[in-house]
Design an enzyme around this catalytic site. Structure first.
Site, PDB file in Angstrom:
ATOM      1  CE  LYS A 129      -4.148   1.601   0.230  1.00  6.64           C
ATOM      2  NZ  LYS A 129      -5.836   0.232  -0.171  1.00  6.64           N
ATOM      3  CG  ASP A 169      -6.965   3.806  -0.253  1.00  6.41           C
ATOM      4  OD1 ASP A 169      -8.090   2.626  -0.849  1.00  6.41           O
ATOM      5  OD2 ASP A 169      -7.759   4.739   0.261  1.00  6.41           O
ATOM      6  CB  THR A 213     -13.922  -1.378  -4.737  1.00  7.23           C
ATOM      7  OG1 THR A 213     -12.804  -1.408  -5.419  1.00  7.23           O
ATOM      8  CG2 THR A 213     -13.989  -1.703  -2.889  1.00  7.23           C
TER       9      THR A 213
HETATM   10  P1  NDP Z   1     -12.938   7.826  -2.761  1.00  4.82           P
HETATM   11  O1  NDP Z   1     -12.405   9.052  -2.639  1.00  4.82           O
HETATM   12  O2  NDP Z   1     -13.391   8.175  -4.678  1.00  4.82           O
HETATM   13  O3  NDP Z   1     -14.049   8.115  -2.252  1.00  4.82           O
HETATM   14  C1  NDP Z   1     -13.876   8.594  -0.439  1.00  4.82           C
HETATM   15  C2  NDP Z   1     -15.244   9.232   0.188  1.00  4.82           C
HETATM   16  O4  NDP Z   1     -15.290   8.597   2.202  1.00  4.82           O
HETATM   17  C3  NDP Z   1     -15.662  10.625   0.302  1.00  4.82           C
HETATM   18  O5  NDP Z   1     -17.012  10.697   0.199  1.00  4.82           O
HETATM   19  C4  NDP Z   1     -14.861  10.904   1.224  1.00  4.82           C
HETATM   20  O6  NDP Z   1     -15.493  12.119   1.570  1.00  4.82           O
HETATM   21  C5  NDP Z   1     -15.529   9.713   2.776  1.00  4.82           C
HETATM   22  N1  NDP Z   1     -14.314  10.075   3.234  1.00  4.82           N
HETATM   23  C6  NDP Z   1     -13.460   9.645   3.237  1.00  4.82           C
HETATM   24  N2  NDP Z   1     -12.711  10.338   4.370  1.00  4.82           N
HETATM   25  C7  NDP Z   1     -13.023  10.052   5.227  1.00  4.82           C
HETATM   26  C8  NDP Z   1     -13.131  10.577   6.115  1.00  4.82           C
HETATM   27  N3  NDP Z   1     -11.836  10.933   7.559  1.00  4.82           N
HETATM   28  N4  NDP Z   1     -14.300  10.814   7.153  1.00  4.82           N
HETATM   29  C9  NDP Z   1     -15.880  10.702   6.240  1.00  4.82           C
HETATM   30  N5  NDP Z   1     -15.695  10.580   5.478  1.00  4.82           N
HETATM   31  C10 NDP Z   1     -14.661  10.257   4.164  1.00  4.82           C
HETATM   32  O7  NDP Z   1     -12.480   6.681  -2.512  1.00  4.82           O
HETATM   33  P2  NDP Z   1     -13.025   5.177  -2.470  1.00  4.82           P
HETATM   34  O8  NDP Z   1     -14.047   5.304  -2.813  1.00  4.82           O
HETATM   35  O9  NDP Z   1     -11.808   4.638  -3.831  1.00  4.82           O
HETATM   36  O10 NDP Z   1     -12.503   4.637  -0.530  1.00  4.82           O
HETATM   37  C11 NDP Z   1     -13.532   4.230  -0.121  1.00  4.82           C
HETATM   38  C12 NDP Z   1     -12.923   3.234   0.839  1.00  4.82           C
HETATM   39  O11 NDP Z   1     -13.158   2.297   0.148  1.00  4.82           O
HETATM   40  C13 NDP Z   1     -11.626   3.459   1.683  1.00  4.82           C
HETATM   41  O12 NDP Z   1     -11.608   2.580   2.598  1.00  4.82           O
HETATM   42  C14 NDP Z   1     -10.907   2.609   1.244  1.00  4.82           C
HETATM   43  O13 NDP Z   1      -9.482   2.352   1.514  1.00  4.82           O
HETATM   44  C15 NDP Z   1     -11.354   1.986   0.521  1.00  4.82           C
HETATM   45  N6  NDP Z   1     -11.271   0.738  -0.651  1.00  4.82           N
HETATM   46  C16 NDP Z   1     -11.302   1.103  -2.119  1.00  4.82           C
HETATM   47  C17 NDP Z   1     -10.983   0.134  -3.539  1.00  4.82           C
HETATM   48  C18 NDP Z   1     -10.924   0.687  -4.845  1.00  4.82           C
HETATM   49  O14 NDP Z   1     -10.882   0.297  -5.523  1.00  4.82           O
HETATM   50  N7  NDP Z   1     -11.199   2.392  -4.881  1.00  4.82           N
HETATM   51  C19 NDP Z   1     -10.576  -0.994  -3.116  1.00  4.82           C
HETATM   52  C20 NDP Z   1     -11.295  -1.533  -1.510  1.00  4.82           C
HETATM   53  C21 NDP Z   1     -11.266  -0.124  -0.315  1.00  4.82           C
HETATM   54  P3  NDP Z   1     -15.126  13.828   1.167  1.00  4.82           P
HETATM   55  O15 NDP Z   1     -15.054  13.941  -0.271  1.00  4.82           O
HETATM   56  O16 NDP Z   1     -15.653  14.503   1.372  1.00  4.82           O
HETATM   57  O17 NDP Z   1     -13.330  13.794   1.535  1.00  4.82           O
END
Ligand code: NDP
Length: 448
Positions: A129, A169, A213
């Site tokens: 990672k 991510d 995902t």
């Molecule tokens: P994105 O950046 O596309 O979206 C993240 C979302 O989560 C946004 O809506 C963001 O809101 C919100 N968010 C992020 N940090 C926080 C926080 N500290 N508190 C509240 N809301 C938060 O990321 P992904 O959708 O790719 O990832 C989301 C999750 O899925 C993560 O845990 C990631 O590790 C996991 N994941 C992702 C994969 C992938 O293929 N992308 C694969 C497997 C797991 P805001 O815009 O306000 O920050």
């Protein structure tokens, strides 16, 4: 709470001492250690070969300076990370996270979980990672490009299709992967498409990777519901976040007949009793890069709750898809009290240990991220296969492969939990099944 197995408790105390302040990593390590006691009884060679002590220590950790200039010419300095955790099963594989909260402890927790998740997919990928404490929010395209170029100017020497294959991510999507790939190509003079996944479809990306995902997590919950002779049909659902994972979770839930009534970002949540209008969310978040609160400008009957807790909305299925530790013990208890029967984690480690205990004790179907969100990395591995064979598969074929992989992961976790005396406990099933696969390969490779 002290662990039942004294030797495992000693290992955990060592983890605390040797990785001070890395609380998310401690949490992820503890959860795995708490699960693997019965495995050591069955495979004494794992204890003799000190597999746990070795698996918990990353093979390599790279930390570097990332200087870049904003549009006004001001210089900024961020910190870049890549933790190459374990390569027993294949090249290191795992995403890059760009978020101001990133530090070594976050990257290590994600990298550690990734080892077992990747093993569960059954595909030949190790765990890693990376990321940076860079905040992409509010930056121009040019600023993002300059940052990505600077980040890759250091990272390129450590990665490659046979060594380490990063992906996206939080904060890293198709745009960032494009800039990172362009700089890699320029620095190496190589068109090595398999070095990154999540690429655009025009230059070696795979269909379904964007959706993978969220779709995969929904398939996993569908499997858990099937065991209970149930389905998504007519279910009221809540999905936190509104990024990549959340959007495609909502899409698949709607395709399977469920109704998502709330989603969120880090500022607040929206509630739409008629069901989330996904096209509108895509327009706001994917194309216009706006905030989720803007949804209510277009859907007047919907409600935006600034700073609200999305888990207070009653639902039958909850799919946390934002970030780590977003469901605590109280949130979990509220979900259960309000009639939640299934939780599928799209995010990594979104539920605190107290929250997990609440779900397990309530006997609801609880799919931990390590298993439930493995569809993203699995489809990345399918992207690598297509790159290696200079081929590109159709959407239908790739989605079918993803659905089968999720079905297999579910079955493996379910059967492993049963075999080790914890029927229905997917946490134990995922941790043990992933661990055994990696541990066997490590024993075979000798002391390295
Ligand atoms: P994105 O950046 O596309 O979206 C993240 C979302 O989560 C946004 O809506 C963001 O809101 C919100 N968010 C992020 N940090 C926080 C926080 N500290 N508190 C509240 N809301 C938060 O990321 P992904 O959708 O790719 O990832 C989301 C999750 O899925 C993560 O845990 C990631 O590790 C996991 N994941 C992702 C994969 C992938 O293929 N992308 C694969 C497997 C797991 P805001 O815009 O306000 O920050």
């Amino acid at each position: 709470m002290v662990m039942k197995d004294e030797k495992l408790e000693t290992i955990y105390q060592d983890v605390l001492r040797r990785n001070p302040g890395e609380v998310e990593f401690h949490q992820a390590a503890r959860e795995v250690l708490e699960s693997v006691g019965p495995v050591l009884a069955k495979y004494p060679e794992f204890r003799e070969r000190k597999i746990i002590e070795r698996i918990i220590e990353p093979e390599r950790q790279i930390i570097f300076r990332v200087p870049w200039q904003d549009d006004k010419g001001e210089v900024h300095v961020n910190r870049g990370f890549r933790v190459q955790y374990n390569s027993a099963l294949g090249p290191y594989k795992g995403g890059l996270r760009f978020h101001p909260s990133v530090y070594l402890g976050i990257i290590k927790f994600l990298g550690f979980e990734q080892i077992f998740k990747n093993a569960l997919t059954g595909l030949p990928i190790g765990g890693g990672k990376g990321g940076s404490d860079f905040d992409p929010k509010g930056k121009s395209d040019d600023e993002i490009m300059r940052f990505c170029q600077s980040f890759m100017t250091e990272l390129w020497r450590y990665i490659g299709e046979h060594t380490d294959v990063p992906a996206g991510d939080i904060g890293v999507g198709g745009r960032e992967i494009g800039y990172l790939y362009g700089q890699f190509k320029r620095l190496t003079s190589r068109y090595e498409a398999g070095v990154l996944t999540g690429k655009g479809l025009d230059y070696g990306g795979s269909l379904v990777r964007t959706e993978a995902t969220g779709y995969g997590a929904t398939f996993f919950v569908e499997e858990m519901l099937k065991v209970r002779k149930d389905s998504f049909d007519g279910k009221r659902c809540v999905v936190s976040g509104s990024g990549n994972v959340a959007i495609y979770t909502v899409e698949k839930i709607h395709q399977l007949g469920g109704k998502v009534v709330a989603c969120s970002d880090s500022n607040g949540y929206i509630f739409d009793e008629k069901g989330i209008d996904l096209e509108l969310v895509k327009q706001l978040k994917e194309r216009e890069r706006r905030r989720i609160k803007d949804y209510v400008e277009y859907r007047k009957h919907a409600r935006y709750v600034d700073g609200g807790n999305i888990w207070e909305i009653p639902c039958q299925v909850a799919m946390p898809s934002a970030t780590q530790n977003e469901i605590n013990g109280k949130d979990a208890a509220l979900l259960v009290k309000n009639g939640c029967i299934a939780v599928g984690e799209g995010a990594n480690m979104p539920t605190t240990p107290e929250g997990i205990q609440v779900f397990l004790q309530a006997g609801i179907a609880y799919g931990p991220g390590k298993a439930a969100n493995a569809g993203g990395v699995a489809t990345s591995a399918l992207e690598m296969q297509q790159n290696a064979s200079r081929d590109s598969w159709t959407f239908e074929y790739t989605e079918k492969r993803l659905a089968n992989i999720m079905k297999n992961i579910h079955q493996t976790c379910f059967e492993t939990a049963e075999e080790f005396g914890a029927k229905g406990n997917y946490v134990v099933g995922a941790n043990i099944a992933g661990f055994i696969k990696v541990a066997k390969a490590m024993v075979a490779h000798g002391l390295i």
